[in-house]
Design a protein around this motif. Structure first.
Motif, PDB file in Angstrom:
ATOM      1  N   ILE A 151      58.834   8.100  44.962  1.00  0.00           N
ATOM      2  CA  ILE A 151      59.370   9.286  44.278  1.00  0.00           C
ATOM      3  C   ILE A 151      58.425  10.485  44.450  1.00  0.00           C
ATOM      4  O   ILE A 151      58.849  11.629  44.367  1.00  0.00           O
ATOM      5  CB  ILE A 151      59.643   8.996  42.776  1.00  0.00           C
ATOM      6  CG1 ILE A 151      60.491  10.106  42.135  1.00  0.00           C
ATOM      7  CG2 ILE A 151      58.352   8.792  42.001  1.00  0.00           C
ATOM      8  CD1 ILE A 151      61.880  10.247  42.713  1.00  0.00           C
ATOM      9  N   GLN A 152      57.140  10.210  44.729  1.00  0.00           N
ATOM     10  CA  GLN A 152      56.198  11.322  44.903  1.00  0.00           C
ATOM     11  C   GLN A 152      56.461  12.097  46.194  1.00  0.00           C
ATOM     12  O   GLN A 152      55.962  13.202  46.365  1.00  0.00           O
ATOM     13  CB  GLN A 152      54.749  10.809  44.880  1.00  0.00           C
ATOM     14  CG  GLN A 152      54.342  10.274  43.510  1.00  0.00           C
ATOM     15  CD  GLN A 152      52.904   9.802  43.505  1.00  0.00           C
ATOM     16  OE1 GLN A 152      52.619   8.657  43.832  1.00  0.00           O
ATOM     17  NE2 GLN A 152      51.997  10.702  43.168  1.00  0.00           N
ATOM     18  N   ILE A 153      57.238  11.491  47.115  1.00  0.00           N
ATOM     19  CA  ILE A 153      57.713  12.275  48.258  1.00  0.00           C
ATOM     20  C   ILE A 153      59.225  12.497  48.119  1.00  0.00           C
ATOM     21  O   ILE A 153      59.927  12.748  49.092  1.00  0.00           O
ATOM     22  CB  ILE A 153      57.348  11.637  49.627  1.00  0.00           C
ATOM     23  CG1 ILE A 153      57.863  10.189  49.723  1.00  0.00           C
ATOM     24  CG2 ILE A 153      55.843  11.692  49.855  1.00  0.00           C
ATOM     25  CD1 ILE A 153      57.805   9.629  51.149  1.00  0.00           C
ATOM     26  N   GLY A 154      59.714  12.382  46.889  1.00  0.00           N
ATOM     27  CA  GLY A 154      61.094  12.729  46.576  1.00  0.00           C
ATOM     28  C   GLY A 154      62.119  11.654  46.890  1.00  0.00           C
ATOM     29  O   GLY A 154      63.324  11.918  46.854  1.00  0.00           O
ATOM     30  N   VAL A 155      61.670  10.430  47.214  1.00  0.00           N
ATOM     31  CA  VAL A 155      62.604   9.332  47.525  1.00  0.00           C
ATOM     32  C   VAL A 155      62.678   8.410  46.315  1.00  0.00           C
ATOM     33  O   VAL A 155      61.673   7.794  45.941  1.00  0.00           O
ATOM     34  CB  VAL A 155      62.137   8.529  48.762  1.00  0.00           C
ATOM     35  CG1 VAL A 155      63.077   7.365  49.031  1.00  0.00           C
ATOM     36  CG2 VAL A 155      62.034   9.439  49.982  1.00  0.00           C
ATOM     37  N   ASN A 156      63.861   8.327  45.685  1.00  0.00           N
ATOM     38  CA  ASN A 156      63.886   7.579  44.432  1.00  0.00           C
ATOM     39  C   ASN A 156      64.202   6.085  44.650  1.00  0.00           C
ATOM     40  O   ASN A 156      65.215   5.544  44.262  1.00  0.00           O
ATOM     41  CB  ASN A 156      64.723   8.337  43.392  1.00  0.00           C
ATOM     42  CG  ASN A 156      66.058   7.777  43.089  1.00  0.00           C
ATOM     43  OD1 ASN A 156      66.312   6.637  43.353  1.00  0.00           O
ATOM     44  ND2 ASN A 156      66.948   8.539  42.534  1.00  0.00           N
ATOM     45  N   LYS A 157      63.261   5.412  45.328  1.00  0.00           N
ATOM     46  CA  LYS A 157      63.350   3.964  45.570  1.00  0.00           C
ATOM     47  C   LYS A 157      62.123   3.291  44.981  1.00  0.00           C
ATOM     48  O   LYS A 157      61.042   3.888  44.958  1.00  0.00           O
ATOM     49  CB  LYS A 157      63.368   3.698  47.078  1.00  0.00           C
ATOM     50  CG  LYS A 157      64.661   4.098  47.727  1.00  0.00           C
ATOM     51  CD  LYS A 157      64.734   3.541  49.136  1.00  0.00           C
ATOM     52  CE  LYS A 157      66.133   3.775  49.683  1.00  0.00           C
ATOM     53  NZ  LYS A 157      66.165   4.284  51.016  1.00  0.00           N
TER      54      LYS A 157
END
Ligand SMILES: [Zn+2]
Length: 191
Positions: free
Chosen positions: A50-56
């Protein structure tokens, strides 16, 4: 591999609860490779997707710059460039299945809270289950920095940053400063 932009507080995406991964595919491994490169570039020891915007629900970690090893020997004795691949850990769909009653205080920082550090109290040890880079189920007993780091990264998957463990006063002050920083950054870097 690609270095991806790291998002920072107060970006609302950091409050999202990340979704479980359905299968460890080549596409997911590509994401994990990018995460490792991004983490190394930012000189971090852990990064949640999520810190690179990927919510996995994916975490990567590399404690080698700061962890001299369990026996306390100096890392100077090892060629870290050779060790590097072996010190990187990948956690897909991690679950903390046990935490110790004994607590530990550690001064935490976060790539999404640039420039701020503060003490956070967490269980000293924990046990985590997860899928590894190959999609194999694993179980890991964590202690010390590893236990702190995995709990910090697990928080990210649940929409929590370490600031949420601080007093409201402290948190509001830091968020205010970060908000100002991000505005200033937008002014000088229009891209
Ligand atoms: Zn963090």
């Amino acid at each position: 591999m690609t270095i991806r932009p790291i998002i920072a507080v107060p970006d609302p995406r950091l409050k999202q609860v990340s979704e479980p991964v359905e299968a460890v595919t080549d596409a997911l491994r590509l994401l994990m490779d990018d995460m490792v490169e991004t983490m190394h570039d930012a000189k971090g020891i852990g990064l949640a997707a999520i810190q690179i915007g990927v919510n996995k629900r994916v975490i990567v970690m590399d404690l080698s710059p700061s962890d001299p090893g369990d026996d306390g020997e100096s890392s100077d004795r090892y060629d870290l460039s050779e060790l590097k691949d072996e010190t990187i850990r990948y956690f897909v769909n991690p679950e903390i299945v046990w935490t110790s009653e004994e607590m530990n205080n550690y001064q935490e920082g976060c790539l999404s809270v640039p420039g701020f550090f503060d003490d956070v109290e967490r269980p000293k040890a924990c046990k985590v289950t997860y899928l590894d880079y190959q999609g194999q189920p694993q179980e890991l007993d964590c202690d010390g920095l590893l236990a702190t780091c995995i709990q910090h990264e697990m928080d990210h998957l649940n929409g929590v940053v370490f600031l949420d463990h601080l007093s409201r006063l402290k948190r509001d002050m830091i968020v205010k400063k970060l908000r100002k920083q991000s505005k200033d950054t937008n002014v000088v870097e229009p891209l």
